[in-house]
Design an enzyme around this catalytic site. Structure first.
Site, short mmCIF file in Angstrom:
data_model
loop_
_atom_site.label_atom_id
_atom_site.label_comp_id
_atom_site.label_asym_id
_atom_site.label_seq_id
_atom_site.Cartn_x
_atom_site.Cartn_y
_atom_site.Cartn_z
N ALA A 201 0.53 -1.06 -0.12
CA ALA A 201 -0.06 0.07 -0.09
C ALA A 201 0.83 1.29 0.00
CB ALA A 201 -0.95 -0.02 1.26
N ASP A 202 0.09 2.17 -0.38
CA ASP A 202 0.95 3.64 -0.36
C ASP A 202 -0.02 4.61 -0.55
OD1 ASP A 202 3.68 5.01 -0.82
OD2 ASP A 202 2.72 5.79 -2.65
N THR A 203 0.05 5.55 0.52
CA THR A 203 -0.78 6.70 0.55
C THR A 203 -0.12 8.29 0.34
OG1 THR A 203 -1.79 5.58 2.17
CG2 THR A 203 -2.41 7.95 2.30
N GLY B 84 -2.94 3.62 -3.00
CA GLY B 84 -2.96 2.70 -3.96
C GLY B 84 -2.94 1.44 -2.91
#
Length: 195
Positions: free
Chosen positions: A71-73, A108
Site C-alpha cells: 500500500a502507498d498513501t 494505492g
C-alpha cells in the site's frame, strides 16, 4: 489464507487487527520513485505494486498459497502531491497549504496472490480516494500541532486518527483510507478472493 503485509506502518497493522484479519508483517526492498508518474492515482498504484512484488517473504511462505499486500498513501491538493514532510518547516508549509480547503487522500493497494510454489497467480491493484475538508487554521494552530511531533511521519503532515482530528472539518469517503489503508475494501477483496 496466509496474508503478508509489506509495510512498516503501525496504522496499517492496527486497521487489519481491528477487522481481525490475520497477517504477518514483512519488509519490502522496493525504493519509491515519486517523480516517475504524473497521475497521483497511477503513482500510488505502482508504488503499492512495487512494494508487494519486492516483499521479502519468510521461508515458510514456500509450500503455502499466500497473498502479499502492498500500500502507498499520498495527499493531493490542487494537483500538488504531498508526501511526508522532511522537517518542521515542511510540515508547517503543508498544513498552511491545506488550511481552509479540501484535499484528496489517495491510497494505492496491491494484492498479489501466489500459489504454493511461489508463482504469481494474479494481482488486484486499485486505489481509493477520500476528500478531506480542513478548518481555517491560524499560524498558532499550525505551530501547536507541529509541536506535538505527530505530523512528521504522515503524508500531508497530519494524522486524522490522532491530534490531527482537530484540523478536520469533515470527510467524504472512507475514513480508514485517510488513516492509511481502506481496510473495508481490502477485506472484501480478500474475502472474494479477488484476482
Amino acid at each position: 489464507m496466509i496474508l503478508y503485509l509489506a509495510s512498516g506502518s503501525p496504522r496499517r497493522r492496527e486497521l487489519l487487527d481491528q477487522l481481525g484479519i490475520p497477517f504477518t508483517v514483512v519488509k519490502s526492498t522496493y525504493e519509491e520513485h515519486n517523480e516517475q508518474y504524473e497521475s497521483p492515482y497511477e503513482l500510488v498504484e505502482q508504488q503499492a505494486l512495487g512494494k508487494a512484488l519486492a516483499a521479502v517473504l519468510p521461508t515458510e511462505a514456500k509450500g503455502n498459497a499466500h497473498t502479499v499486500l502492498g500500500a502507498d498513501t499520498i495527499v493531493v491538493h490542487k494537483g500538488h502531491k504531498l508526501g511526508k514532510p522532511h522537517d518542521v518547516e515542511g510540515a508547517k508549509a503543508m498544513l498552511g497549504e491545506l488550511a481552509g480547503d479540501y484535499h484528496e487522500v489517495v491510497t494505492g493497494v496491491a494484492l498479489c496472490h501466489y500459489d504454493s510454489n511461489g508463482d504469481l497467480l494474479g494481482q488486484s491493484v486499485f486505489h481509493v480516494c477520500t476528500k478531506v475538508y480542513f478548518f481555517d487554521l491560524t499560524e498558532a494552530d499550525i505551530e501547536a500541532y507541529v509541536a506535538t511531533g505527530e505530523p512528521m511521519d504522515k503524508a500531508g503532515a497530519y494524522g486524522i486518527q490522532g491530534k490531527g482530528a482537530y484540523l478536520v472539518k469533515g470527510i467524504e469517503g472512507s475514513y480508514t483510507n485517510v488513516v492509511g489503508l481502506p481496510v473495508e475494501v481490502v477485506a472484501r477483496k480478500l474475502k472474494d478472493g479477488s484476482r
